[in-house]
Design an enzyme around this catalytic site. Sequence first.
Site, PDB file in Angstrom:
ATOM      1  N   GLY A 133       0.727  -1.250   0.000  1.00 42.33           N
ATOM      2  CA  GLY A 133       0.000   0.000   0.000  1.00 42.33           C
ATOM      3  C   GLY A 133       0.761   1.310   0.000  1.00 42.33           C
TER       4      GLY A 133
ATOM      5  N   PRO B 112       4.416  -5.047  -0.933  1.00 40.29           N
ATOM      6  CA  PRO B 112       4.401  -3.889  -1.821  1.00 40.29           C
ATOM      7  C   PRO B 112       4.271  -4.299  -3.283  1.00 40.29           C
ATOM      8  CG  PRO B 112       6.640  -4.377  -1.118  1.00 40.29           C
ATOM      9  CD  PRO B 112       5.741  -5.309  -0.350  1.00 40.29           C
TER      10      PRO B 112
ATOM     11  N   ARG C 141       2.861  -1.543  -6.045  1.00 35.85           N
ATOM     12  CA  ARG C 141       3.058  -0.268  -6.728  1.00 35.85           C
ATOM     13  C   ARG C 141       4.442   0.343  -6.466  1.00 35.85           C
ATOM     14  NH1 ARG C 141      -1.430   2.940  -7.847  1.00 35.85           N
ATOM     15  NH2 ARG C 141      -2.554   1.848  -6.211  1.00 35.85           N
TER      16      ARG C 141
ATOM     17  N   TYR D  74     -10.175   5.632 -11.844  1.00 36.42           N
ATOM     18  CA  TYR D  74      -9.926   6.267 -10.533  1.00 36.42           C
ATOM     19  C   TYR D  74      -9.666   7.761 -10.613  1.00 36.42           C
ATOM     20  CZ  TYR D  74      -8.267   1.402 -10.183  1.00 36.42           C
ATOM     21  OH  TYR D  74      -8.123   0.045 -10.287  1.00 36.42           O
TER      22      TYR D  74
ATOM     23  N   CYS E 114     -13.284   3.918 -28.867  1.00 37.03           N
ATOM     24  CA  CYS E 114     -14.520   4.551 -29.349  1.00 37.03           C
ATOM     25  C   CYS E 114     -15.441   4.972 -28.226  1.00 37.03           C
ATOM     26  CB  CYS E 114     -15.231   3.589 -30.277  1.00 37.03           C
ATOM     27  SG  CYS E 114     -14.223   3.278 -31.714  1.00 37.03           S
ATOM     28  N   GLU E 115     -14.940   5.804 -27.357  1.00 39.69           N
ATOM     29  CA  GLU E 115     -15.816   6.442 -26.380  1.00 39.69           C
ATOM     30  C   GLU E 115     -15.139   7.698 -25.857  1.00 39.69           C
ATOM     31  OE1 GLU E 115     -16.078   4.342 -22.418  1.00 39.69           O
ATOM     32  OE2 GLU E 115     -15.669   2.644 -23.718  1.00 39.69           O
TER      33      GLU E 115
ATOM     34  N   TYR F   1       0.041  -1.396 -12.354  1.00 39.47           N
ATOM     35  CA  TYR F   1      -1.384  -1.400 -12.701  1.00 39.47           C
ATOM     36  C   TYR F   1      -1.668  -0.754 -14.058  1.00 39.47           C
ATOM     37  CZ  TYR F   1      -1.542  -2.618  -7.759  1.00 39.47           C
ATOM     38  OH  TYR F   1      -1.321  -3.224  -6.545  1.00 39.47           O
TER      39      TYR F   1
HETATM   40  N1  LLP Z   1      -1.661  -6.987  -0.887  1.00 40.99           N
HETATM   41  C1  LLP Z   1      -2.972  -7.078  -1.154  1.00 40.99           C
HETATM   42  C2  LLP Z   1      -3.767  -8.069  -0.451  1.00 40.99           C
HETATM   43  C3  LLP Z   1      -3.555  -6.229  -2.113  1.00 40.99           C
HETATM   44  O1  LLP Z   1      -4.853  -6.324  -2.350  1.00 40.99           O
HETATM   45  C4  LLP Z   1      -2.743  -5.285  -2.788  1.00 40.99           C
HETATM   46  C5  LLP Z   1      -3.320  -4.401  -3.785  1.00 40.99           C
HETATM   47  C6  LLP Z   1      -1.374  -5.233  -2.496  1.00 40.99           C
HETATM   48  C7  LLP Z   1      -0.878  -6.096  -1.527  1.00 40.99           C
HETATM   49  C8  LLP Z   1      -0.444  -4.300  -3.179  1.00 40.99           C
HETATM   50  O2  LLP Z   1      -0.725  -2.982  -2.900  1.00 40.99           O
HETATM   51  P1  LLP Z   1       0.228  -1.816  -3.457  1.00 40.99           P
HETATM   52  O3  LLP Z   1       1.532  -1.887  -2.706  1.00 40.99           O
HETATM   53  O4  LLP Z   1       0.422  -2.061  -4.900  1.00 40.99           O
HETATM   54  O5  LLP Z   1      -0.536  -0.594  -3.174  1.00 40.99           O
HETATM   55  N2  LLP Z   1      -5.678  -1.195  -9.554  1.00 40.99           N
HETATM   56  C9  LLP Z   1      -5.498  -0.218  -8.493  1.00 40.99           C
HETATM   57  C10 LLP Z   1      -4.743  -0.784  -7.322  1.00 40.99           C
HETATM   58  C11 LLP Z   1      -5.412  -1.986  -6.725  1.00 40.99           C
HETATM   59  C12 LLP Z   1      -4.664  -2.512  -5.550  1.00 40.99           C
HETATM   60  C13 LLP Z   1      -5.207  -3.830  -5.173  1.00 40.99           C
HETATM   61  N3  LLP Z   1      -4.524  -4.480  -4.123  1.00 40.99           N
HETATM   62  C14 LLP Z   1      -4.758   1.002  -9.070  1.00 40.99           C
HETATM   63  O6  LLP Z   1      -4.450   0.986 -10.256  1.00 40.99           O
HETATM   64  O7  LLP Z   1      -4.528   1.959  -8.347  1.00 40.99           O
END
Ligand code: LLP
Length: 431
Positions: free
Chosen positions: A248, A291, A293, A334, A360-361, A390
Amino acid sequence: MLTSNIARDENGSLLFAGQDVCALADRFGTPLYLMDEARIRENCRMYQNAFRKAFGDAALPLYAGKACAFRQMYRIMAEEGMGVDAVSRGEIHTALSAGFPASRIWFHGDGKTDEDIRYALDKGVGCFVVDGPEELEALDAEAGKRGIRQKVLLRVTPGIDPHTYEAVNTGRVDVKFGVPIGTGQALEFVGAALNAEHVELDGLHCHVGSMVFDETVFEDTADLMFAFMRELREKFGYVTGTLNLGGGYGVRYVEADKQADIPARIAALAEHLRALAARASFPMPVILMEPGRSIVADAGMTVYTVGSVKRIPGFKNHVIVDGGMTDNPRYCLYRAQYTVLHAERAGGETAVFDLAGRCCESGDIIQPAVTLPADTRRGDRIAVCTTGAYNYSMASNYNRLGRPPVVMLREGESYVAVRREGLDELCALDL
Ligand code: LLP
């Protein structure tokens, strides 16, 4: 520049990881995902070092493959000694077929099917992160058939708001993930796992959200988790061995975003956890985090070619490129912000444009109101920064557009990690 791997040469041409972006676009075509391999590795090492320093050798950062998953990524993760968080058979298969060890995969997901469970057991996946009681029961039965005890973490919901956007807010009591602590259901869930014969309870998991900048969210989460862990000890005599705090940490997409000092945040979190453990007379649990992202986002850049520029006097200007919501759906989903750069030149007179895609939108916008040279025209290359997370993993074939290739940049060289999806491949499953 937004990140240290972006620069311009003396002629104003954009460089990524030290390489000329337009030359790469000429060679590989557009749209094109570029990935800076050194940056991915640096980010892994940043986590590894911070973890080792903060928690000792047993702690492990797990790369959340949902951020960007393809074979070469998993090879890099294996070489960097990372664990992996996988959420589907597809992610597990990709990792295993790249030689990533099954024992270092944590299998997540709130909708695992029986087939998923059987597949992961047969492949010897190290740990299941069990999302709820039905999955626990199904897993116990399947593990029983194989005469094994499967290591599991239980996903619980601490009931916390991480102050991020709605679609990635996963900590609140009413979300679809995990089992809530606040309602008493998590206590029952743990009881069931302790009674399950073919399941070995390794500990707890929680993930409260993504793009988290709030500096106390993980500490606040840890407080709630430790309170729950005390309850488990009182009720069942169970001492939690592993605590996985999820992923996160936020990254910088635009200049105005904060730069999270992740090693400092991890050090502060470790201190907080040690104090909690001492106060509750608990041995310090093994700490895992996931992690996604923050490992890959700033290692990515997407390059497009302008197809047309429309200037609608008194209204707005559009720059339309050869990709769009198919390769980057994040603004559509988002309202995500991005930094957009003209790859060939900087300076001179500028104008404001919506960077639109070719789908096409009208909603197919990669980023509204970006400032680009006023004379931007067909054939120019446009770069969108920080697209490593992502983007490729969320790409689609809407309008039957093929997904772009992923080209890795390494020490002045480039190589294709994922080929461009061609016309025949688009029809490969059609009968
Ligand atoms: N662990 C779990 C259980 C998760 O659901 C996620 C992300 C992570 C770890 C990794 O989180 P990060 O470090 O990447 O924040 N598609 C969305 C993001 C969805 C995140 C889903 N879960 C976007 O493009 O912002």
